[in-house]
Scaffold this active site. Structure first.
Site, mmCIF file in Angstrom:
data_model
loop_
_atom_site.group_PDB
_atom_site.id
_atom_site.type_symbol
_atom_site.label_atom_id
_atom_site.label_comp_id
_atom_site.label_asym_id
_atom_site.label_seq_id
_atom_site.Cartn_x
_atom_site.Cartn_y
_atom_site.Cartn_z
ATOM 1 N N GLY A 183 0.816 -1.202 0.000
ATOM 2 C CA GLY A 183 0.000 0.000 0.000
ATOM 3 C C GLY A 183 0.848 1.250 0.000
ATOM 4 O O GLY A 183 2.067 1.204 0.149
ATOM 5 N N GLY A 185 0.887 5.493 1.383
ATOM 6 C CA GLY A 185 0.309 6.474 2.284
ATOM 7 C C GLY A 185 1.018 7.800 2.135
ATOM 8 O O GLY A 185 1.908 7.963 1.289
ATOM 9 N N VAL A 190 4.468 1.007 1.637
ATOM 10 C CA VAL A 190 4.595 -0.135 2.532
ATOM 11 C C VAL A 190 4.784 -1.385 1.677
ATOM 12 O O VAL A 190 3.990 -1.641 0.768
ATOM 13 C CB VAL A 190 3.360 -0.293 3.447
ATOM 14 N N LYS A 205 7.759 -0.116 5.977
ATOM 15 C CA LYS A 205 7.361 1.223 5.526
ATOM 16 C C LYS A 205 8.602 1.947 5.051
ATOM 17 O O LYS A 205 9.559 2.141 5.809
ATOM 18 C CB LYS A 205 6.689 1.990 6.659
ATOM 19 N N GLU A 255 5.326 -5.170 12.473
ATOM 20 C CA GLU A 255 4.590 -6.434 12.493
ATOM 21 C C GLU A 255 3.591 -6.447 11.338
ATOM 22 O O GLU A 255 2.943 -5.434 11.047
ATOM 23 C CB GLU A 255 3.866 -6.518 13.838
ATOM 24 N N LEU A 256 3.470 -7.586 10.669
ATOM 25 C CA LEU A 256 2.540 -7.706 9.547
ATOM 26 C C LEU A 256 1.206 -8.246 10.038
ATOM 27 O O LEU A 256 1.129 -9.339 10.608
ATOM 28 C CB LEU A 256 3.113 -8.647 8.478
ATOM 29 N N GLY A 260 -5.666 -7.712 6.981
ATOM 30 C CA GLY A 260 -6.088 -6.486 6.324
ATOM 31 C C GLY A 260 -6.773 -5.512 7.279
ATOM 32 O O GLY A 260 -6.735 -5.671 8.501
ATOM 33 N N ASP A 300 -6.255 9.850 15.264
ATOM 34 C CA ASP A 300 -6.737 9.521 13.913
ATOM 35 C C ASP A 300 -7.328 8.112 13.887
ATOM 36 O O ASP A 300 -7.041 7.321 12.996
ATOM 37 C CB ASP A 300 -5.604 9.649 12.889
ATOM 38 N N LYS A 302 -9.857 5.301 13.126
ATOM 39 C CA LYS A 302 -10.864 4.990 12.115
ATOM 40 C C LYS A 302 -10.654 3.532 11.711
ATOM 41 O O LYS A 302 -9.584 2.958 11.957
ATOM 42 C CB LYS A 302 -10.728 5.916 10.899
ATOM 43 N N GLU A 304 -9.913 2.165 9.012
ATOM 44 C CA GLU A 304 -8.753 1.974 8.135
ATOM 45 C C GLU A 304 -7.459 1.878 8.925
ATOM 46 O O GLU A 304 -6.456 1.343 8.427
ATOM 47 C CB GLU A 304 -8.642 3.122 7.129
ATOM 48 N N ASN A 305 -7.445 2.408 10.152
ATOM 49 C CA ASN A 305 -6.241 2.371 10.993
ATOM 50 C C ASN A 305 -6.335 1.299 12.079
ATOM 51 O O ASN A 305 -5.591 1.331 13.049
ATOM 52 C CB ASN A 305 -5.994 3.738 11.638
ATOM 53 N N ASP A 322 -0.858 3.087 12.380
ATOM 54 C CA ASP A 322 -0.748 4.453 11.853
ATOM 55 C C ASP A 322 -0.709 5.474 12.978
ATOM 56 O O ASP A 322 -1.643 6.263 13.175
ATOM 57 C CB ASP A 322 -1.885 4.767 10.878
ATOM 58 N N THR A 341 -9.442 12.501 10.521
ATOM 59 C CA THR A 341 -10.240 12.280 9.321
ATOM 60 C C THR A 341 -11.641 12.833 9.570
ATOM 61 O O THR A 341 -12.246 12.547 10.609
ATOM 62 C CB THR A 341 -10.293 10.773 9.001
#
Length: 520
Positions: A183, A185, A190, A205, A255-256, A260, A300, A302, A304-305, A322, A341
């Site tokens: 991805g 940002g 990343v 990153k 860390e992965l 998702g 932040d 949300k 997505e984070n 994030d 956001t």
């Protein structure tokens, strides 16, 4: 769909064949440096005949799958013993996913036109998120992602040895292999990475320092994220594994989280049932309570984070990520920066931009209220798309939201009460992170027991990964080598396993079908 019986090993097996004989080698799930078999006769021809060029590699993205080096023109994977690699239950992590694997799942092959992936499975093989289809073939490009048993169950990343090599600094490549892009940002790209000594998967990153000087994100903001992550240690907060700082780039190794974004899961499910929402939200509130107790405001929050550790919905573990906008609040410091956001912004942040002023940790609690509303309904409480006479800004400033009957009729009054007490305009009336965890909706003892068990399991795993990272590089591995000459099989009396500074031989098995001999 039952497939052939397996031998009960904890990892798969490699099998090489020719017309008259075969060699079957059980391999460790963390194969690394290749070593060559040798015989006791001193015949160099046999050894040399095995030394063929590796044209591709399959890097593991799941369970106990090994790194597979592709040497012959064809390589098949599946549950049947006849495959070049026999998939085991531990490779797929759980039995449900394992049972979706076919006797022959797929084949990686090459010819004069290139490299291809053929799907033999009725249940499907996916390439870069798209189902191939039974007996269909797709080109297999460098850094392509292969999935079994579903579009999200990543099992391998294909790495072509002929691909143009990217140049990374030695400080990075001595410990990590950099793979496909995950991805982009504001701070950079990343990439998927593999720790070279044990194939532990990470997210890297990559930040271009020169670009950050001209972008909104400064080097100071990047170092802020690094410093925050170095300070925190919680099973539901993404773990910082390494930082490699060079002249032009900074590489933040994280860390992965393989499952998702929580946002994607909400889109997939449309909304969570109350039991699912409660388990996810409790972990999220626990992470925020920890941050606030450490004098850190995320700012932040949300969906997505918020990441998910795996695609296994039966054992969900969330990870807050994030931290670029997070703030370490020292005694006497005030939060004054406009950030976040729009749909998740607390009213006091909007007011501050117009009239000045400050805010505190309670802005995160407002965001938690928005996230909980979305988890339970699949829609945001505040949006310009609502059929009302208020714009987004006014909706937030007046806490103008509705529990639509068609979305909330089946939701408990306790859950709606928690949302209401989080979406209070006045921060002093809003619940704190500590108070959230004490709310009646989160006093479900079965849920709390499950959540703490999941978090403990994640904590133990993280500690094991940290110990492995500190362990000296000492690989003992076997390369799976194709048979090229029938006469060679009988000469393979043992495998030579090389491990620098080590006299131990790992538990490897060599089977020769020509004479039935087996040596451990």
């Amino acid at each position: 769909m039952t497939g052939d019986a397996t031998d009960g090993a904890s990892c798969g097996k490699m099998r090489q064949q020719n017309n008259d004989s075969s060699v079957e080698i059980s391999i460790n799930s963390h194969s690394q440096i290749a070593t060559q078999p040798f015989d006791d006769t001193g015949d160099e021809v046999a050894t040399q005949s095995f030394q063929q060029k590796i044209w591709g590699q399959l890097y593991p993205h799941s369970g106990t799958f090994p790194r597979i080096e592709l040497v012959g023109d064809s390589f098949k994977l599946g549950r049947a013993q006849s495959n070049d690699y026999v998939v085991q239950k531990t490779d797929m992590v759980n039995e449900k996913l394992f049972l979706a694997i076919s006797k022959t799942q797929c084949e990686v092959f090459r010819n004069s036109d290139g490299v291809f992936l053929k799907d033999y499975s009725s249940n499907g093989t996916w390439l870069n998120g798209e189902k191939i289809g039974k007996n269909m073939v797709r080109p297999l490009d460098h850094d392509s992602e292969i999935c079994f048993a579903g579009a999200n169950k990543k099992v391998f990343v294909f790495r072509s040895m002929d691909a143009q090599k990217e140049v990374f600094p030695e400080e990075l490549t001595k410990n990590y292999l950099v793979s496909k892009e995950l991805g982009k940002g504001a701070c950079g790209i990343v990439r998927l990475g593999f720790r070279t000594k044990d194939l532990h998967r990470v997210a890297i990153k990559i930040i271009n320092k020169k670009q950050t000087k001209t972008a909104h994100t400064s080097s100071a903001a990047i170092m802020n994220e690094v410093n925050i992550l170095r300070k925190v240690k919680h099973p539901c907060i993404i773990n910082l594994e390494d930082v490699i700082d060079t002249k032009d780039y900074m590489y933040i190794v994280l860390e992965l989280a393989e499952g998702g974004e929580l946002f994607e899961k909400i889109i997939q499910k449309h909304k969570f049932n109350e039991k699912e929402a409660k388990l996810h939200f409790y972990q999220l509130a626990s992470a925020i309570q920890y941050l606030h107790a450490s004098n850190i405001c995320h700012r932040d929050l949300k969906p997505e984070n918020v990441l998910l550790c795996s695609i296994d919905d039966s054992k969900p573990v969330i990870k807050v990520t994030d931290m670029g906008l997070s703030k370490l609040v020292n005694l006497g410091n005030e939060l004054k920066t406009f950030c976040g956001t729009p749909n998740y912004l607390a009213p006091e942040i909007i007011v501050m931009t117009a009239r000045g002023g400050t805010y505190d940790y309670k802005v995160d609690c407002w965001s938690l209220g928005v996230i909980l509303y979305i988890l339970l309904s699949g829609t945001p409480p505040f949006t310009d798309e609502r059929q009302c006479d208020k714009k987004l800004r006014e909706q937030i400033l007046t806490a103008n939201f509705i529990f639509y009957p068609q979305l909330f009729n089946s939701v408990s009054k306790e859950a709606k009460d928690l949302i209401t007490k989080l979406l209070k305009v006045r921060p002093e009336e809003r619940l704190s992170a500590d108070e959230i965890l004490e709310h009646p909706w989160l006093q479900d003892q079965a849920m709390r027991t499950e959540a703490h068990a999941l978090m403990k399991e994640q904590e133990v795993k993280s500690q094991a990964d940290e110990r492995e990272a500190l362990r000296p590089l000492n690989p003992a591995v076997i390369q799976a080598i194709p048979m090229v000459n029938p006469s060679v099989t009988g000469q393979l009396k043992r495998m030579h396993v090389s491990a620098e500074n080590s006299c131990q031989t790992p538990d490897k098995r060599l089977k020769t079908s020509e004479n039935g001999d087996r040596e451990n």
